[in-house]
Write a protein that holds these residues in place. Structure first.
Motif, PDB file in Angstrom:
ATOM      1  N   TRP A  67       0.818  -1.210   0.000  1.00 27.96           N
ATOM      2  CA  TRP A  67       0.000   0.000   0.000  1.00 27.96           C
ATOM      3  C   TRP A  67       0.851   1.259   0.000  1.00 27.96           C
ATOM      4  CZ3 TRP A  67      -5.021  -0.395  -0.979  1.00 27.96           C
ATOM      5  CH2 TRP A  67      -5.811   0.747  -0.853  1.00 27.96           C
ATOM      6  N   ASP A  68       2.058   1.166   0.572  1.00 28.96           N
ATOM      7  CA  ASP A  68       2.947   2.326   0.567  1.00 28.96           C
ATOM      8  C   ASP A  68       3.304   2.741  -0.854  1.00 28.96           C
ATOM      9  OD1 ASP A  68       2.860   2.142   3.292  1.00 28.96           O
ATOM     10  OD2 ASP A  68       4.761   1.052   3.469  1.00 28.96           O
ATOM     11  N   HIS A  69       3.477   1.761  -1.739  1.00 21.19           N
ATOM     12  CA  HIS A  69       3.781   2.085  -3.133  1.00 21.19           C
ATOM     13  C   HIS A  69       2.642   2.873  -3.765  1.00 21.19           C
ATOM     14  CE1 HIS A  69       6.309  -1.860  -2.946  1.00 21.19           C
ATOM     15  NE2 HIS A  69       6.929  -0.839  -2.371  1.00 21.19           N
ATOM     16  N   LEU A  70       1.411   2.494  -3.440  1.00 22.61           N
ATOM     17  CA  LEU A  70       0.247   3.179  -4.000  1.00 22.61           C
ATOM     18  C   LEU A  70       0.178   4.616  -3.493  1.00 22.61           C
ATOM     19  CD1 LEU A  70      -2.405   3.208  -5.575  1.00 22.61           C
ATOM     20  CD2 LEU A  70      -3.527   2.224  -3.574  1.00 22.61           C
ATOM     21  N   THR A  71       0.376   4.814  -2.195  1.00 25.92           N
ATOM     22  CA  THR A  71       0.322   6.179  -1.658  1.00 25.92           C
ATOM     23  C   THR A  71       1.438   7.041  -2.236  1.00 25.92           C
ATOM     24  OG1 THR A  71       1.610   5.398   0.255  1.00 25.92           O
ATOM     25  CG2 THR A  71      -0.781   5.445   0.484  1.00 25.92           C
ATOM     26  N   GLU A  72       2.615   6.451  -2.464  1.00 28.22           N
ATOM     27  CA  GLU A  72       3.698   7.212  -3.083  1.00 28.22           C
ATOM     28  C   GLU A  72       3.334   7.602  -4.512  1.00 28.22           C
ATOM     29  OE1 GLU A  72       7.152   4.806  -2.804  1.00 28.22           O
ATOM     30  OE2 GLU A  72       7.357   5.012  -0.628  1.00 28.22           O
ATOM     31  N   GLU A  73       2.713   6.669  -5.240  1.00 32.43           N
ATOM     32  CA  GLU A  73       2.316   6.973  -6.614  1.00 32.43           C
ATOM     33  C   GLU A  73       1.245   8.062  -6.653  1.00 32.43           C
ATOM     34  OE1 GLU A  73       0.406   4.672 -10.524  1.00 32.43           O
ATOM     35  OE2 GLU A  73       0.907   3.562  -8.704  1.00 32.43           O
ATOM     36  N   ILE A  74       0.281   7.988  -5.728  1.00 29.55           N
ATOM     37  CA  ILE A  74      -0.767   9.005  -5.676  1.00 29.55           C
ATOM     38  C   ILE A  74      -0.160  10.368  -5.345  1.00 29.55           C
ATOM     39  CG2 ILE A  74      -2.833   9.741  -4.436  1.00 29.55           C
ATOM     40  CD1 ILE A  74      -3.508   6.771  -4.062  1.00 29.55           C
ATOM     41  N   ALA A  75       0.770  10.395  -4.383  1.00 25.61           N
ATOM     42  CA  ALA A  75       1.408  11.663  -4.024  1.00 25.61           C
ATOM     43  C   ALA A  75       2.218  12.218  -5.202  1.00 25.61           C
ATOM     44  CB  ALA A  75       2.318  11.460  -2.810  1.00 25.61           C
ATOM     45  N   TYR A  76       2.894  11.332  -5.940  1.00 19.42           N
ATOM     46  CA  TYR A  76       3.675  11.774  -7.102  1.00 19.42           C
ATOM     47  C   TYR A  76       2.756  12.346  -8.184  1.00 19.42           C
ATOM     48  CZ  TYR A  76       6.467  11.478 -11.358  1.00 19.42           C
ATOM     49  OH  TYR A  76       7.101  11.767 -12.539  1.00 19.42           O
ATOM     50  N   GLU A  77       1.646  11.666  -8.459  1.00 17.98           N
ATOM     51  CA  GLU A  77       0.708  12.158  -9.470  1.00 17.98           C
ATOM     52  C   GLU A  77       0.106  13.485  -9.047  1.00 17.98           C
ATOM     53  OE1 GLU A  77      -2.137   9.105 -10.064  1.00 17.98           O
ATOM     54  OE2 GLU A  77      -0.782   7.815 -11.237  1.00 17.98           O
ATOM     55  N   ARG A  78      -0.183  13.642  -7.750  1.00 15.54           N
ATOM     56  CA  ARG A  78      -0.719  14.904  -7.274  1.00 15.54           C
ATOM     57  C   ARG A  78       0.311  16.019  -7.436  1.00 15.54           C
ATOM     58  NH1 ARG A  78      -1.670  13.489  -2.443  1.00 15.54           N
ATOM     59  NH2 ARG A  78      -3.837  12.822  -2.757  1.00 15.54           N
ATOM     60  N   ALA A  79       1.577  15.713  -7.130  1.00 15.37           N
ATOM     61  CA  ALA A  79       2.621  16.719  -7.281  1.00 15.37           C
ATOM     62  C   ALA A  79       2.800  17.106  -8.754  1.00 15.37           C
ATOM     63  CB  ALA A  79       3.946  16.194  -6.709  1.00 15.37           C
ATOM     64  N   VAL A  80       2.751  16.110  -9.647  1.00 16.35           N
ATOM     65  CA  VAL A  80       2.867  16.401 -11.079  1.00 16.35           C
ATOM     66  C   VAL A  80       1.701  17.256 -11.550  1.00 16.35           C
ATOM     67  CG1 VAL A  80       2.832  15.352 -13.378  1.00 16.35           C
ATOM     68  CG2 VAL A  80       4.257  14.364 -11.592  1.00 16.35           C
ATOM     69  N   ARG A  81       0.489  16.923 -11.073  1.00 17.69           N
ATOM     70  CA  ARG A  81      -0.687  17.692 -11.469  1.00 17.69           C
ATOM     71  C   ARG A  81      -0.594  19.130 -10.956  1.00 17.69           C
ATOM     72  NH1 ARG A  81      -3.904  14.259  -9.922  1.00 17.69           N
ATOM     73  NH2 ARG A  81      -4.403  15.018  -7.839  1.00 17.69           N
TER      74      ARG A  81
END
Length: 248
Positions: free
Chosen positions: A189-203
């Motif tokens: 689940w940590d990988h998913l939260t990191e990916e979500i945070a990365y996508e939010r930062a990119v957006r």
């Protein structure tokens, strides 16, 4: 005299093996030369010595208790780590239309204990277009991740349900839809939260870049407008001077 002797024997400072007597002996041994002599028959000094000794014992006991609590916390941390490593995650590449996270949990809970669920909401622009065309105005989700408490069960569920009908009641809107799921090995689940945070930062970075570009275009447009106004004013003054010369 006998009573006095009995009184001395029962005095805390003279009791064999007492805290005060031990501190008295240590004080007599460590007394510096020329210093004040330790009074063994002084009840006040004996009481102070006993209190200091009790404080030392209490402090030692507290340190022992704190070390025991630390060991318990490490054991709890180890159990939590084992539980974390035991969990497994299923990725659902396409969620049936109008299926909400609560409905997804209800359907998959029949196969095993479920922990966390995350569903990606659809784009706001697509939702507005659908509402404008008279379609359903509800919020849809396009993909999802489901965490099972046992990764062996998660692997079995993904293998058994992938490509199968969702099923349930015939009146259900999802009855004839097909599951599109896959078990993700070594994915936490940590990988998913990191990916979500990365996508939010990119957006957010993309939005900031677009705002900067729009501000730059606005400033350029305003500067051109000001320049055009200045040129128009100069032309008017030139024409006014020309008319004055002709009239003169």
């Amino acid at each position: 005299m006998a009573a006095a002797k009995r009184g001395l024997l029962h005095h805390p400072s003279q009791a064999p093996g007492s805290a005060a007597s031990e501190l008295q002996r240590s004080a007599e041994q460590q007394q510096p030369a020329g210093g004040e002599a330790f009074r063994p028959n002084d009840p006040v000094a004996a009481a102070q010595a006993a209190a200091e000794y009790s404080g030392l014992k209490l402090h030692s006991k507290q340190r022992h208790t704190s070390s025991k609590k630390k060991l318990l916390s490490e054991e709890k941390l180890r159990r939590l780590k084992d539980q974390h490593n035991k969990r497994g995650i299923i990725y659902i590449s396409r969620l049936p239309p109008h299926m909400k996270p609560g409905k997804l949990r209800q359907l998959l809970s029949a196969y095993g204990e479920i922990g966390r669920i995350y569903c990606t909401p659809e784009d706001q622009g697509a939702r507005k277009q659908r509402k404008k065309k008279g379609g359903n105005s509800g919020k849809n989700f396009i993909e999802g991740w489901v965490e099972f408490e046992d990764k062996a069960i998660a692997k079995q569920v993904a293998a058994a349900l992938n490509g199968q009908q969702v099923g349930g009641k015939h009146r259900s809107a999802h009855h004839f839809d097909l599951w599109c799921m896959k078990y993700l090995p070594k994915f936490k689940w940590d990988h998913l939260t990191e990916e979500i945070a990365y996508e939010r930062a990119v957006r957010e970075q993309r939005l900031a870049h677009e705002l900067t570009a729009a501000k730059r275009e606005r400033d350029f447009y305003l500067s051109r407008v000001d320049k055009a106004k200045a040129l128009a004013a100069m032309e008017q003054r030139r024409q006014a001077k020309h008319q004055q010369h002709q009239g003169g």
